[in-house]
Design a protein around this motif. Structure first.
Motif: not given
Length: 347
Positions: A31-33, A57-58, A72-74, A79-81
């Protein structure tokens, strides 16, 4: 809302030896998009597990101190933080270890902090094991109670929901007047003031967090046939019906009490935005029959948005290795939290 075009969702990965870490990673990646999921857990363990699930997966780990210093960084959508909350003991899939109990609890603390500080818009919780936290020396009765205490919320309401499916022509939402109590204790726990406040919380959150302008709430009775005019119990006459009348006088669209064995039909549910059931199995048996694995647990009344899956840690399934877990409920929980966050921001 954080500086992002998409809602930012804090995801606690739950019991490390259970199903939570895998479904959190897989659902967040899928769902990262559509949103920005931020996983909260042991970064090294999650990176190892992600590689086992799918080497493409990153993940990008950051320390809690770095987040406190700069937020939180940009990141891009590739990538998933992960906010790193290190575990105290090596994880063996399917085997509980109390040494990790306090680390699991820390993920909840970090999630609450991330919303309170404006880094994230909502919280989604994967299932945890209460016993590991209690055996770690911390009294813990559940996510809901802990989050209520952490945010100094005097009363919260548990609601489960599911989307329309072949058995349901419209979404079904079921809230509970009482939650995890022995059945013999339920009647004494249904008190007029708390029941009225429950109705008010449901009404307010359906409006403010779900965008339903005039929520319609149907209330079950406690006893068979809703007491049958007192022949099968007097709680409906002495408590439930008078509270419904109070709520109506305050402008809430509440009706009942209805017999629970006939209320869950399309002709009644089509007129409802939420059903308020008196106890756990009275309402949730119906909902889980219609939607198990695709439902979402929503905590109403908190000063933040929190959703969760509708299942447990599945230790036996995890012991079989990765690839067996169903991410359906976690994806629903993420999408629901994101939609609620957007509604909350637009109001």
């Amino acid at each position: 809302m954080p500086d992002s075009k998409m809602p930012v969702i804090a995801v606690t990965v739950g019991e490390p030896a259970g199903i939570g870490p895998e479904i959190s990673i897989r659902a967040a990646w899928a769902l990262r998009q559509q949103m920005r999921p931020v996983l909260i857990g042991d970064a090294a363990y999650l990176a190892m597990l992600a590689n086992e699930i799918d080497p493409s997966i990153r993940l990008m780990g950051i320390s809690l101190q770095a987040m406190r210093n700069a937020g939180l960084p940009a990141t891009d959508q590739q990538r998933v933080t992960v906010i790193d909350c290190p575990l105290n003991a090596h994880v063996i899939a399917g085997q509980l270890d109390p040494r990790n109990g306090r680390a699991v609890l820390q993920t909840l603390d970090v999630a609450v902090e991330s919303v309170q500080q404006g880094w994230c818009d909502a919280i989604v919780t994967a299932p945890l094991q209460k016993s590991t936290i209690n055996e770690a020396g911390v009294r813990f009765s559940g996510h809901t109670e802990y989050l209520a205490e952490k945010t100094q919320t005097p009363q919260v309401v548990m609601m489960l929901a599911c989307d329309a499916n072949p058995q349901l022509s419209q979404p079904l939402r079921v809230a509970l007047a009482t939650t995890h109590l022995p059945l013999r204790d339920v009647p004494d726990a249904i008190r007029s003031d708390e029941l009225l406040r429950t109705m008010q919380i449901i009404d307010a959150d359906l409006q403010q967090k779900m965008g339903i302008a005039h929520p319609r709430i149907l209330v079950t009775g406690l006893n068979p046939h809703a007491g049958e005019n007192g022949y099968l119990g007097r709680e409906e006459i002495e408590i439930i019906a008078p509270v419904i009348a109070q709520a109506q006088a305050l402008g809430l669209q509440v009706s009942g009490p209805y017999p629970a064995d006939t209320l869950f039909q399309q002709k009644y549910l089509a007129q409802a935005d939420c059903v308020l059931a008196m106890y756990h199995d009275q309402g949730l048996t119906v909902l889980k029959h219609a939607s198990f694995g695709l439902g979402v647990n929503i905590t109403l009344g908190l000063p933040l948005i929190r959703t969760s899956v509708d299942h447990g840690t599945a230790l036996d399934l995890v012991a079989q290795g990765v690839g067996h877990a169903d991410t359906g409920s976690m994806q629903v929980a993420l999408r629901t939290a994101a939609a609620m966050a957007m509604t909350n921001i637009k109001k």
